[in-house]
Design an enzyme around this catalytic site. Sequence first.
Site, PDB file in Angstrom:
ATOM      1  N   GLY A  24       0.798  -1.213   0.000  1.00 11.05           N
ATOM      2  CA  GLY A  24       0.000   0.000   0.000  1.00 11.05           C
ATOM      3  C   GLY A  24       0.831   1.263   0.000  1.00 11.05           C
ATOM      4  NE  ARG A  62      16.376  11.651  -6.873  1.00 14.46           N
ATOM      5  CZ  ARG A  62      16.623  11.027  -8.019  1.00 14.46           C
ATOM      6  NH1 ARG A  62      17.378   9.928  -8.020  1.00 14.46           N
ATOM      7  NH2 ARG A  62      16.148  11.486  -9.164  1.00 14.46           N
ATOM      8  N   PRO A  68       7.119  12.465  -4.571  1.00 22.52           N
ATOM      9  CG  PRO A  68       7.702  14.644  -5.151  1.00 22.52           C
ATOM     10  CD  PRO A  68       7.637  13.255  -5.700  1.00 22.52           C
ATOM     11  CB  THR A  92       4.066   7.377  -3.102  1.00 27.92           C
ATOM     12  OG1 THR A  92       5.420   7.638  -3.496  1.00 27.92           O
ATOM     13  CG2 THR A  92       3.242   7.053  -4.344  1.00 27.92           C
ATOM     14  N   GLY A 146      14.984   5.240   4.205  1.00 23.51           N
ATOM     15  CA  GLY A 146      13.646   4.820   4.593  1.00 23.51           C
ATOM     16  C   GLY A 146      12.792   5.989   5.030  1.00 23.51           C
ATOM     17  CD  GLU A 166       8.442   1.300  10.068  1.00 19.29           C
ATOM     18  OE1 GLU A 166       7.979   0.697  11.047  1.00 19.29           O
ATOM     19  OE2 GLU A 166       9.427   0.896   9.428  1.00 19.29           O
TER      20      GLU A 166
END
Length: 732
Positions: free
Chosen positions: A462, A618, A622, A624, A692, A695
């Site tokens: 998702g 980087r 933008p 997602t 990452g 989260e």
Amino acid sequence: MRQYVGEPLHRVDGWAKVTGQARYAADQPIPDLAYGVLVTSTIARGRIRRIDSAAALAAPGVLGVYTHENLPRFAQQSPSWVPHAQTLVPMQGTEIRHGGQQVAVVVAESFEQATRAAGLVRVDYDAEQPTIGLVENLSRAYTPAEGTPGALQMRRGDPAAGLADAAVRVEVEYRTSINHHNPIEPSATLAVWNGDDLTLYESTQSIGFTQDAVARMLGMPLERVRVVTPFLGGGFGCKGFVWPHTYLTAAVAKQVGRPVKLVLSRAQQYTSCGHRPASVQRLQVGAARDGRLTAITHHVTSHTSRSDIIQFNPISATQSVYAVPHLEIASQVVEVDLGTTIATRPPSGPTNEALEMALDELSQALDMDPVALRLRNYSDVDPSAPDRPQSRFLRECYALGAERFGWPRRRPAPGSMRRGELLVGWGMAGAQHNWHPGVAQATVRISTDGRVRVTCGTQDIGTGTYTIMVQVAADGLGVRPGDVRAVLGDTRFPPAPSSSGSATATTVGMAVRAAARATRDKVVGLAVADPRSPLHGAAPDEVVTVDGRLFLRENPGRGESYRQVLSRHGASVEASGGADLSDNAGPSYGAAFAEVQVSGVTGEVRVTRLVCAVDAGRVLNPATARSQALGGAVWAIGAALTEHTLVDRRHGRIVTANLAGYLVPVEADVPDIDVVFVDKPAPEANELGARGLGEVTATGASAAIANAVYHATGHRVREFPITPDKVLAGWR
């Protein structure tokens, strides 16, 4: 030269999802399907004395009732995902270790028939009194063995001396509650046998993990197990591991001789797929009068199951964000009679919350602005790994977030800001999350019509993986995104790691990038070697590819399309590529600024503004990325204000096992959230320059909300969630 990575490309799978064409695990149109329903234990500790399946077996449509008495033994008594050998495999014996443990599977012609029959299974137990709560059992806490997942013991410098030298000290204790994941799509398994070959349509964050674990449990060669997950309706950690319902469904399907589909009920989702453990965290923070940290000790105690000793409230930010010379980190666990504790988005959230709330308390003790305190202790390197190259733009996060939020207008005194009858508070916190990239492979094929197909054994949970892979492949080949199709979620494709640890976009992206470039190089090689091509005789490194056309860098008019090259060639061209980023793990950073309104009458807290500034290297897309950041912020609102799993201490039953009792944030709880990205590449991470992202916002915003509640009321609530009764208790 146009680059599609970095553009806000719309989700390529969006149309399939909004029109209902996307098929999830339970949606597969398999003929001759039977339905499985679990029967779960009503006690949390003890043994099964007797199971009476007679009434269930006599019910209409029932094909079988499987228990420990008639289910064949599994080849392995500990699933492969568990890094130790204590895990209890259900339905292999009579022992019960937690409420909701699987004790039987009923299979019938229809879901309704299976559900009715499951209610007819009678189980008698020899029950024992369970041990449930964390706080009341702290005297039983112990330090887990070295290597226990999530646990950490470390010391830097001399913390006792650092605290003794401090001009100002803060000693605090924070408590966080049990949390559950609550994906919209419940966990589901659809098992189909074809002779000795097994296909699983599975709701999982790791098709590779599932393939390996099921093969081991059933004693099968890996290549005879296929796992398919084209779409996932959320996971947040609970689908990152292999749970008993998966291999139980495969086993009973073999016994029935029919495909079997088993979907967990919402209540079973609370007992069958793990949870975030409760925690008690004690911190001592010392500082000089100018705010420079002298020492921090951070001790966390969490509960764990008796089956799996895991500490899934890892302490990461405390050791790596601030320049503190003396540091002590310690983890302990308390074994209780609940199910396995696991990662919940984000695993390090509770410990980051505690650190950032303690720093807010220190800023009050110092009469110092919270942002200024963090800048005073800013470090350009990770203090726990000072020699590791790192692009750290946390300072920019503070500046961007403060500017967007209007932080300079904040009145420092608690209780000094009002909006009519409501108290207004402004709080902030830093954010940090370690991402864990791994190893992946991908294949890219370009056909004679110029169309591109990307395959990889990853899964889109998702987050936009389909879209990112299309963008990366388009750039690597030099074609338009509309000419690229990503096909994911099948173990027949090149392998990829679990979609966890905020690592998929980077790990899989680098593999797709390598495969796309290798495919491009093959086509360029065909063109320059073909006497019929305008590019014949050119050096391959002189050829540029843009929007599906190959041409010379110094002579753009000399060239042709991919389609023209491959039409003459008469066959598709494909190549594979891989990426190993397993040594590139490191933190992403951020800062959160929150405004709350608090009712002095009811104690109700409402988040009215939230700004999240993020440094994740980087930004690959933008649109997602913003969606991911917003999702993390909503998680933080839930952790701070509403989410709390309640357990009956007498019987070990979860009493909030539904979305009416377990309160996740809804539309009315979530304000407009402003997300801003630093968007500076991290070249040491990978060639894409990305780290990452999924989260990191969830690790900071909940502490910012808690700090804002204090600023509004002058009362520090040190236990999550911050419910009205706890707010009102400060005024009594």
